[in-house]
Motif scaffolding. Structure first.
Motif, PDB file in Angstrom:
ATOM      1  N   GLU A  82       0.834  -1.189   0.000  1.00 18.89           N
ATOM      2  CA  GLU A  82       0.000   0.000   0.000  1.00 18.89           C
ATOM      3  C   GLU A  82       0.878   1.253   0.000  1.00 18.89           C
ATOM      4  O   GLU A  82       0.617   2.212  -0.718  1.00 18.89           O
ATOM      5  CB  GLU A  82      -0.919  -0.008   1.219  1.00 18.89           C
ATOM      6  CG  GLU A  82      -1.828   1.205   1.301  1.00 18.89           C
ATOM      7  CD  GLU A  82      -2.717   1.151   2.525  1.00 18.89           C
ATOM      8  OE1 GLU A  82      -2.634   0.151   3.265  1.00 18.89           O
ATOM      9  OE2 GLU A  82      -3.490   2.094   2.741  1.00 18.89           O
ATOM     10  N   GLU A  83       1.935   1.202   0.780  1.00 19.92           N
ATOM     11  CA  GLU A  83       2.834   2.347   0.852  1.00 19.92           C
ATOM     12  C   GLU A  83       3.473   2.630  -0.503  1.00 19.92           C
ATOM     13  O   GLU A  83       3.586   3.781  -0.933  1.00 19.92           O
ATOM     14  CB  GLU A  83       3.929   2.068   1.892  1.00 19.92           C
ATOM     15  CG  GLU A  83       4.924   3.206   2.059  1.00 19.92           C
ATOM     16  CD  GLU A  83       6.010   2.844   3.047  1.00 19.92           C
ATOM     17  OE1 GLU A  83       6.127   1.652   3.379  1.00 19.92           O
ATOM     18  OE2 GLU A  83       6.734   3.751   3.485  1.00 19.92           O
ATOM     19  N   GLU A  86       0.824   4.088  -2.951  1.00 14.93           N
ATOM     20  CA  GLU A  86       0.534   5.493  -2.630  1.00 14.93           C
ATOM     21  C   GLU A  86       1.675   6.398  -3.078  1.00 14.93           C
ATOM     22  O   GLU A  86       1.449   7.500  -3.582  1.00 14.93           O
ATOM     23  CB  GLU A  86       0.283   5.639  -1.129  1.00 14.93           C
ATOM     24  CG  GLU A  86      -1.046   5.036  -0.690  1.00 14.93           C
ATOM     25  CD  GLU A  86      -1.271   5.209   0.800  1.00 14.93           C
ATOM     26  OE1 GLU A  86      -0.311   5.584   1.501  1.00 14.93           O
ATOM     27  OE2 GLU A  86      -2.407   4.960   1.243  1.00 14.93           O
ATOM     28  N   SER A  87       2.897   5.929  -2.902  1.00 16.66           N
ATOM     29  CA  SER A  87       4.035   6.756  -3.307  1.00 16.66           C
ATOM     30  C   SER A  87       4.060   6.932  -4.822  1.00 16.66           C
ATOM     31  O   SER A  87       4.395   7.997  -5.333  1.00 16.66           O
ATOM     32  CB  SER A  87       5.342   6.124  -2.820  1.00 16.66           C
ATOM     33  OG  SER A  87       5.597   4.914  -3.506  1.00 16.66           O
ATOM     34  N   VAL A  89       1.393   6.769  -6.892  1.00 17.26           N
ATOM     35  CA  VAL A  89       0.284   7.635  -7.274  1.00 17.26           C
ATOM     36  C   VAL A  89       0.636   9.088  -6.989  1.00 17.26           C
ATOM     37  O   VAL A  89       0.387   9.988  -7.796  1.00 17.26           O
ATOM     38  CB  VAL A  89      -0.999   7.236  -6.528  1.00 17.26           C
ATOM     39  CG1 VAL A  89      -2.095   8.270  -6.760  1.00 17.26           C
ATOM     40  CG2 VAL A  89      -1.464   5.860  -6.984  1.00 17.26           C
ATOM     41  N   SER A  90       1.248   9.310  -5.835  1.00 18.33           N
ATOM     42  CA  SER A  90       1.640  10.674  -5.478  1.00 18.33           C
ATOM     43  C   SER A  90       2.640  11.222  -6.482  1.00 18.33           C
ATOM     44  O   SER A  90       2.559  12.382  -6.899  1.00 18.33           O
ATOM     45  CB  SER A  90       2.244  10.681  -4.070  1.00 18.33           C
ATOM     46  OG  SER A  90       2.668  11.986  -3.727  1.00 18.33           O
ATOM     47  N   GLN A  93       0.836  12.137  -9.652  1.00 19.57           N
ATOM     48  CA  GLN A  93       0.081  13.375  -9.486  1.00 19.57           C
ATOM     49  C   GLN A  93       1.008  14.579  -9.589  1.00 19.57           C
ATOM     50  O   GLN A  93       0.675  15.582 -10.225  1.00 19.57           O
ATOM     51  CB  GLN A  93      -0.639  13.379  -8.135  1.00 19.57           C
ATOM     52  CG  GLN A  93      -1.809  12.416  -8.095  1.00 19.57           C
ATOM     53  CD  GLN A  93      -2.447  12.367  -6.730  1.00 19.57           C
ATOM     54  OE1 GLN A  93      -1.795  12.626  -5.725  1.00 19.57           O
ATOM     55  NE2 GLN A  93      -3.727  12.045  -6.678  1.00 19.57           N
TER      56      GLN A  93
END
Lengths: 172, 43
Positions: A82-83, A86-87, A89-90, A93
Motif C-alpha cells: 500500500e505504501e 501510494e508513493s 500515485v503521489s 500526481q
C-alpha cells in the motif's frame, strides 16, 4: 522428521505455533541458513498457504515479511505494498502537467461535488445549462454591466416625468 | 439645453402670462382654463 501421512496436523500447541528457523553460526562461511517452507503440490493439486485467524475480534491473519529486502512475490514479481502504491500515485500526481500556458484541448469532467475547476481562460463551453450556473448575480453590477441605467436612476427619472406630466395635465 | 422640469415651468409660466394678457384685453378667463381653451377667448 519423516512424514508418513498425507496430512501433518499440529494439534498439541500450547504456545504461538510453529517456528522454522535457519541455522546461524557466525564462525561458519555464509553466516546462516534460511528458514524455509516449501508448499508444493502434486500435479494439478495447487499449493496453498492459508492463514486462518480463527474466530473472535482482533484475530488478524497476518503475513509479516521483515528485513531490508523483504518482499512478497507472485510469479516472481513483487506484490506492491500500500505504501508503494501510494508513493507511485503521489509521484504521478506531481508529474501531471500544468495546463497554464500549454497549447491543446483539454476535456475535463469533474463529478465529485467536493471538487471544482476554476477556468482562468476558457475559449468556449459547448454546453452549460443555465440551471447549472450557480451563484448567478442578481444585479447589473454583479454582471459587470456599467453602461445601463440602474433601477434607482430609472425610478428617479420616472418620478420627474410623472411630476412634469401632472403639471402639464393641469394647463394643457 | 433645458431640462424637462425647466421646460414644463416655462409652459406653466407662459400659460399664466397668456391668461393675464387675455384678461387685460377685457376678457374674463375662468380659473382652470387650459391652453387648448384659450384660442376661443381671443377670437
Amino acid at each position: 522428521m519423516k512424514i508418513v501421512s498425507h496430512d501433518l496436523v499440529v494439534t498439541d500447541l500450547t504456545s504461538n505455533g510453529v517456528r522454522i528457523a535457519g541455522y546461524s553460526n557466525s564462525s561458519r562461511n555464509g553466516g546462516g541458513q534460511r528458514g524455509y517452507v516449501n508448499i508444493r503440490s502434486g500435479q494439478d493439486g495447487g499449493g496453498l498457504l492459508e492463514i486462518d485467524a480463527g474466530w473472535g475480534n482482533g484475530r488478524d491473519g497476518t503475513i509479516d515479511v521483515r528485513g531490508e529486502n523483504a518482499s512478497i512475490k507472485k510469479n516472481n514479481k513483487e506484490v506492491a505494498t500500500e505504501e508503494y502504491v501510494e508513493s507511485q500515485v503521489s509521484a504521478k500526481q506531481d508529474a501531471l502537467p500544468t495546463l497554464a500556458g500549454q497549447a491543446g484541448t483539454y476535456n475535463i469532467k469533474v463529478n465529485s461535488a467536493n471538487s471544482s475547476i476554476n477556468a482562468v481562460h476558457a475559449d468556449s463551453a459547448n454546453y452549460v445549462p443555465w440551471s447549472g450556473v450557480e451563484s448567478r448575480p442578481t444585479s447589473l453590477s454583479g454582471y459587470g454591466i456599467t453602461d445601463a441605467a440602474t433601477k434607482s436612476e430609472l425610478d428617479a427619472l420616472a418620478a420627474q416625468v410623472g411630476a412634469a406630466n401632472a403639471k402639464l395635465e393641469a394647463i394643457a | 439645453m433645458s431640462t424637462l422640469a425647466e421646460n414644463v415651468e416655462k409652459v406653466v409660466s407662459a400659460h399664466a402670462e397668456l391668461s393675464a394678457a387675455i384678461e387685460a384685453k377685457g376678457v374674463d378667463v375662468p380659473a382652470g382654463t387650459k391652453l387648448s381653451e384659450m384660442p376661443e377667448l381671443v377670437e
